[in-house]
Design an enzyme around this catalytic site. Structure first.
Site, PDB file in Angstrom:
ATOM      1  N   LYS A 163       0.874  -1.180   0.000  1.00  0.00           N
ATOM      2  CA  LYS A 163       0.000   0.000   0.000  1.00  0.00           C
ATOM      3  C   LYS A 163       0.905   1.222   0.000  1.00  0.00           C
ATOM      4  O   LYS A 163       1.528   1.559   1.001  1.00  0.00           O
ATOM      5  CB  LYS A 163      -0.917   0.035   1.232  1.00  0.00           C
ATOM      6  CG  LYS A 163      -2.050   1.030   1.011  1.00  0.00           C
ATOM      7  CD  LYS A 163      -2.456   1.841   2.197  1.00  0.00           C
ATOM      8  CE  LYS A 163      -1.572   2.939   2.637  1.00  0.00           C
ATOM      9  NZ  LYS A 163      -1.445   4.114   1.741  1.00  0.00           N
ATOM     10  N   GLU A 174       9.142   1.295  11.107  1.00  0.00           N
ATOM     11  CA  GLU A 174      10.156   2.339  10.862  1.00  0.00           C
ATOM     12  C   GLU A 174       9.426   3.664  11.039  1.00  0.00           C
ATOM     13  O   GLU A 174       8.683   4.094  10.159  1.00  0.00           O
ATOM     14  CB  GLU A 174      10.719   2.210   9.440  1.00  0.00           C
ATOM     15  CG  GLU A 174      11.484   0.933   9.170  1.00  0.00           C
ATOM     16  CD  GLU A 174      12.863   0.897   9.841  1.00  0.00           C
ATOM     17  OE1 GLU A 174      13.366   1.950  10.264  1.00  0.00           O
ATOM     18  OE2 GLU A 174      13.427  -0.208   9.946  1.00  0.00           O
ATOM     19  N   CYS A 194      12.907  11.181   7.961  1.00  0.00           N
ATOM     20  CA  CYS A 194      12.869  10.726   9.360  1.00  0.00           C
ATOM     21  C   CYS A 194      14.221  10.921  10.011  1.00  0.00           C
ATOM     22  O   CYS A 194      14.339  11.062  11.215  1.00  0.00           O
ATOM     23  CB  CYS A 194      12.474   9.254   9.395  1.00  0.00           C
ATOM     24  SG  CYS A 194      13.554   8.236   8.371  1.00  0.00           S
ATOM     25  N   GLU A 244       8.715  16.322  15.298  1.00  0.00           N
ATOM     26  CA  GLU A 244       9.370  16.324  13.986  1.00  0.00           C
ATOM     27  C   GLU A 244       8.973  17.581  13.235  1.00  0.00           C
ATOM     28  O   GLU A 244       7.782  17.832  13.059  1.00  0.00           O
ATOM     29  CB  GLU A 244       8.868  15.127  13.164  1.00  0.00           C
ATOM     30  CG  GLU A 244       9.619  13.861  13.384  1.00  0.00           C
ATOM     31  CD  GLU A 244       9.218  12.791  12.366  1.00  0.00           C
ATOM     32  OE1 GLU A 244       8.035  12.427  12.307  1.00  0.00           O
ATOM     33  OE2 GLU A 244      10.099  12.308  11.642  1.00  0.00           O
TER      34      GLU A 244
END
Ligand SMILES: NC(=O)c1ccc[n+]([C@@H]2O[C@H](COP(=O)([O-])OP(=O)(O)OC[C@H]3O[C@@H](n4cnc5c(N)ncnc54)[C@H](O)[C@@H]3O)[C@@H](O)[C@H]2O)c1
Ligand SMILES: O=CCCC(=O)O
Length: 495
Positions: A186, A262, A296, A393
């Site tokens: 996906k 992750e 990331c 973040e």
């Protein structure tokens, strides 16, 4: 029409727009489609079939049906398919790069770098496919034999994010292929086109029907939720935010589904006074501005020793201010747009709040006028400890700097986060570098290096940055399970 415009339209026309299920491209069962936008212009690039729960189920049916025969394909053959895929992606590097630039916004030079990085997972795992070794040993009491083998876990659901459209797919698909697993991929709804082209290349490389099924969708939860509960699914590998990862882990608990996660990061970038400041600035430019900060691994907090903070900040700000901001397809582009208006607005809100709290704006600090979601590279000095920009973040080209005086304080500040993906340390003192590696709670560390990503290395985090590793010798293990066969004493009847 210019050559570039011709290449863009021919490339888009070559991207399959259907769902790949059981080796066939087909429309969604509902007949629905969704739009994929260019973040530089806001214009629609393509419409893709929009998978729903019925299509998700069909994709898992196909993966489950192909699993037994695929697991029997010799490892060398699986490796050779990956090797051909590596060569095909490399031959079509310009197409993959342009497609990523169009749908994600990154400058072409960076997109080319991602093609090299992403393709390398295909080559690396083509070599690892033949090395899923087990072992044979004599039990300690000598009375039996222990045969340990590795087997493919079975059908996998792979969910990828939008920020590295090729590499995040190859980092999962390649080890799964090498291990002998079938898959439902996906892709991210914001950048599904690269996965469509990649899936076409995998088929061209000889992957049998049903091994890789691809279901782009605008309704991720509704489409993949039932798959996670289906006992035929044996593995979920997710790359994305910690928030969504947490939710999926809780769903996976229901069937004790094996998972790899992750997730997000909040990387500290620590500069000691004994560092080469110019090298630290070069590292900071990479660690912060690679992918416009939408990584990331992006350095999220610059923790700089007081005595060098002014020098580092001035040089870093000057380099940031030189960056050329433009549509990624322009040859001179160094900073493309952020992925969407929501992301750009979030970045600006974090910057505004930090400045209102007393941070000094050294450069940037604003969105760029005009179409697309561009944001200026921004440096903030003297950010207050406890400011929101240090705890979440940023996912944009913004670098907040805080200062420290002792090594212990640097360690305390760097570890002061729920995340633990990567850290960067700049120092000329190797012992200090090693000490920091031992004291920092991260899965990866860049020592005098602003990028650590490498297909041959185990990528992954600790704490709330995730579970498991991708790439390296460890990557294929995520798609294998260990089976032990206890064998009766072959000398039971006497030697
Ligand atoms: N650790 C890593 O290797 C790594 C790599 C790249 C990105 N990331 C992280 O990814 C995030 C950015 O990517 P994003 O915005 O695409 O993340 P996201 O979590 O919003 O989405 C990731 C993927 O999950 C899908 N998704 C969202 N909700 C879902 C649900 N309920 N069920 C199933 N699937 C769902 C999305 O459609 C997308 O495909 C950042 O936090 C970044 O740090 C981590
Ligand atoms: O966004 C995170 C992935 C980046 C990488 O693999 O280098």
């Amino acid at each position: 029409m210019s050559t570039n415009a011709q290449h863009e339209s021919a490339l888009l026309a070559s991207v399959p727009t259907g769902l790949l299920i059981g080796g066939q491209w087909r429309p969604a069962a509902s007949g629905k489609t969704f739009e994929v936008e260019d973040p530089s212009t806001g214009k629609v690039l393509l419409r893709l079939a929009d998978a729903g729960p019925e299509d998700g189920a069909a994709a898992l049916d196909a993966a489950a049906a192909a699993q037994d025969s695929w697991a029997k394909v010799p490892p060398r053959e699986r490796g050779e398919i990956l090797r051909r895929a590596f060569e095909l992606v490399t031959e079509r590097a310009e197409d993959f790069a342009l497609l990523m630039t169009l749908e994600m916004g990154k400058p072409l030079a960076e997109a080319r770098g991602e093609v090299t990085y992403g393709a390398e997972f295909l080559r690396w795992f083509s070599e690892e496919a033949v090395r899923a070794f087990g072992r044979y040993s004599v039990s300690p009491d000598g009375k039996s034999r222990l045969l340990v083998t590795k087997k493919p876990v079975g059908p996998c659901l792979l969910i990828t994010p939008w920020n590295f459209p090729l590499a995040m797919a190859t980092r999962k698909v390649a080890p799964a292929v090498a291990a002998g697993c079938t898959m439902v991929l996906k892709s991210a709804n914001l950048t599904p086109l690269t996965s469509q082209l990649f899936a076409a290349v995998m088929m061209e490389a000889g992957l049998p029907a049903g091994v890789l099924n691809v279901i782009p969708t605008s309704t991720a939860g509704a489409t993949t939720g039932p798959l996670i509960k289906d006992p035929r699914l044996r593995k979920l590998s997710f790359t994305g935010s910690t928030e969504v990862g947490r939710r999926l882990l809780s769903d996976a608990a229901e069937t004790v589904l094996r998972t790899s996660m992750e997730l997000g990061g909040n990387a500290p970038f620590v500069v000691f006074e004994d560092a080469d400041v110019d090298a630290a600035v070069a590292g900071a430019m990479l660690a912060k501005l690679r992918n416009m900060g939408e990584a990331c691994t992006a350095a999220n907090r610059f923790i700089v020793q007081e005595s060098v903070a002014q020098d580092f900040a001035k040089k870093f700000a000057a380099k940031m201010a030189e960056m050329t901001i433009s549509r990624g397809t322009e040859p001179e582009s160094q900073i493309g747009p952020l992925i969407d208006a929501k992301s750009r607005d979030k970045v600006h809100e974090l910057v505004t709040a930090a400045v209102n709290d007393g941070a000094v704006l050294m450069t940037g600090g604003a969105p760029v006028d005009g179409p697309g979601y561009f944001y200026q590279p921004t440096l903030l000095l003297d950010v207050r400890a406890g400011d929101r920009i240090l705890s979440q973040e940023i996912f944009g080209p913004v670098a907040p700097i805080i200062t420290f005086s002792t090594e212990d304080e640097a360690v305390r500040l760097a570890n002061n986060t729920e995340y633990g993906l990567v850290a960067y340390i700049f120092t000329k003192d190797l012992n200090r570098g090693i000490r920091m590696g031992e004291r920092l709670e991260t899965g990866m560390l860049g020592l005098n290096a602003g990028v650590v990503s490498n297909a041959a290395a185990p990528f992954g985090g600790v704490k709330q940055s995730g579970l498991g590793r991708e790439g390296g010798l460890e990557g294929i293990e995520e798609y294998l399970y260990t089976q032990y066969i206890g064998i009766a004493d072959p000398y039971a009847g006497g030697r």
